[in-house]
Design a protein around this motif. Structure first.
Motif, PDB file in Angstrom:
ATOM      1  N   ILE A  26      51.134  -1.466   4.932  1.00 22.60           N
ATOM      2  CA  ILE A  26      50.224  -2.546   5.516  1.00 22.60           C
ATOM      3  C   ILE A  26      48.636  -1.922   5.623  1.00 22.60           C
ATOM      4  O   ILE A  26      47.724  -2.675   4.906  1.00 22.60           O
ATOM      5  CB  ILE A  26      50.554  -3.097   6.818  1.00 22.60           C
ATOM      6  N   TYR A  27      48.660  -0.543   5.962  1.00 21.82           N
ATOM      7  CA  TYR A  27      47.293   0.078   6.092  1.00 21.82           C
ATOM      8  C   TYR A  27      46.884   0.181   4.464  1.00 21.82           C
ATOM      9  O   TYR A  27      45.728  -0.130   4.387  1.00 21.82           O
ATOM     10  CB  TYR A  27      47.627   1.150   6.577  1.00 21.82           C
ATOM     11  N   CYS A  28      47.465   0.473   3.616  1.00 20.47           N
ATOM     12  CA  CYS A  28      47.218   0.651   2.195  1.00 20.47           C
ATOM     13  C   CYS A  28      46.750  -0.952   1.561  1.00 20.47           C
ATOM     14  O   CYS A  28      45.859  -0.879   0.882  1.00 20.47           O
ATOM     15  CB  CYS A  28      48.240   1.373   1.246  1.00 20.47           C
ATOM     16  N   LEU A  29      47.680  -1.566   1.873  1.00 22.00           N
ATOM     17  CA  LEU A  29      47.395  -3.124   1.273  1.00 22.00           C
ATOM     18  C   LEU A  29      46.334  -3.769   1.930  1.00 22.00           C
ATOM     19  O   LEU A  29      45.776  -4.536   1.335  1.00 22.00           O
ATOM     20  CB  LEU A  29      48.715  -3.900   1.518  1.00 22.00           C
ATOM     21  N   SER A  30      45.775  -3.220   3.077  1.00 23.35           N
ATOM     22  CA  SER A  30      44.807  -3.972   3.823  1.00 23.35           C
ATOM     23  C   SER A  30      43.359  -3.686   2.866  1.00 23.35           C
ATOM     24  O   SER A  30      42.431  -4.166   2.980  1.00 23.35           O
ATOM     25  CB  SER A  30      44.609  -3.312   5.212  1.00 23.35           C
ATOM     26  N   LYS A  31      43.568  -2.827   2.108  1.00 24.17           N
ATOM     27  CA  LYS A  31      42.277  -2.467   1.151  1.00 24.17           C
ATOM     28  C   LYS A  31      42.216  -3.392   0.093  1.00 24.17           C
ATOM     29  O   LYS A  31      41.251  -3.123  -1.051  1.00 24.17           O
ATOM     30  CB  LYS A  31      42.370  -1.030   0.973  1.00 24.17           C
ATOM     31  N   GLY A  32      43.293  -3.974  -0.429  1.00 26.54           N
ATOM     32  CA  GLY A  32      43.284  -4.886  -1.352  1.00 26.54           C
ATOM     33  C   GLY A  32      44.664  -4.880  -1.993  1.00 26.54           C
ATOM     34  O   GLY A  32      45.683  -3.903  -1.854  1.00 26.54           O
ATOM     35  N   THR A  33      44.965  -5.761  -3.135  1.00 29.77           N
ATOM     36  CA  THR A  33      46.078  -6.038  -4.055  1.00 29.77           C
ATOM     37  C   THR A  33      46.351  -4.340  -4.586  1.00 29.77           C
ATOM     38  O   THR A  33      45.418  -3.847  -5.068  1.00 29.77           O
ATOM     39  CB  THR A  33      46.062  -6.921  -4.922  1.00 29.77           C
ATOM     40  N   LYS A  34      47.600  -4.082  -4.741  1.00 28.02           N
ATOM     41  CA  LYS A  34      47.810  -2.867  -5.482  1.00 28.02           C
ATOM     42  C   LYS A  34      49.549  -3.009  -6.078  1.00 28.02           C
ATOM     43  O   LYS A  34      49.958  -3.719  -5.913  1.00 28.02           O
ATOM     44  CB  LYS A  34      48.484  -1.600  -4.524  1.00 28.02           C
ATOM     45  N   ARG A  35      49.567  -1.959  -7.264  1.00 26.31           N
ATOM     46  CA  ARG A  35      50.423  -2.173  -8.013  1.00 26.31           C
ATOM     47  C   ARG A  35      51.393  -1.156  -7.254  1.00 26.31           C
ATOM     48  O   ARG A  35      51.209  -0.123  -6.529  1.00 26.31           O
ATOM     49  CB  ARG A  35      50.093  -1.585  -9.530  1.00 26.31           C
ATOM     50  N   TYR A  36      52.538  -1.590  -7.641  1.00 28.81           N
ATOM     51  CA  TYR A  36      53.650  -0.307  -7.110  1.00 28.81           C
ATOM     52  C   TYR A  36      53.376   1.039  -7.410  1.00 28.81           C
ATOM     53  O   TYR A  36      53.417   1.981  -6.185  1.00 28.81           O
ATOM     54  CB  TYR A  36      55.053  -0.669  -7.891  1.00 28.81           C
TER      55      TYR A  36
END
Length: 124
Positions: free
Chosen positions: A33-43
């Motif tokens: 969640i911390y990483c995705l809080s910065k925006g959409t990401k690929r796997y």
């Protein structure tokens, strides 16, 4: 189906809020969640960004978060397949508390380590 519970409280052993608390208290969940809080990401971006997570754990964590409505998974019909993950509106409500928790961990690790060392020395 959503059930009615007489007392919504994480202290109540029968309350499903404990399952939700277990979900967000998991270390990989908090970090994803911390990483995705910065925006959409690929796997592959998530896997590179999250040091120490296995492919199996990342996949399990993302599936669990998707099932619980925290993360959305978008599959693009291209070759090779492209999949992106982002927080849902529900997932975005976790950004502030979980990011604060992550920042707290980063800020206070020296104090926690010092306390652990003092405690361990007392046991010797």
């Amino acid at each position: 189906m959503v059930r009615n519970y007489p007392e919504i409280s994480v202290c109540n052993a029968q309350c499903p809020s404990r399952q939700v608390l277990d979900l967000i208290a998991d270390k990989w969940t908090a970090i994803v969640i911390y990483c995705l809080s910065k925006g959409t990401k690929r796997y592959s971006e998530l896997q590179r960004e999250i040091g120490g997570i296995s492919q199996k754990m990342l996949t399990q964590t993302l599936r669990s978060l998707e099932r619980d409505g925290i993360v959305s998974r978008m599959v693009y019909p291209v070759v090779p397949p492209m999949v992106e993950y982002s927080l849902t509106p529900l997932g975005e409500t976790l950004i502030e508390p979980l990011c604060q928790l992550c920042k707290w961990a980063e800020t206070h690790i020296p104090e926690v380590e010092a306390a652990r060392n003092r405690y361990d020395r007392k046991l010797l």
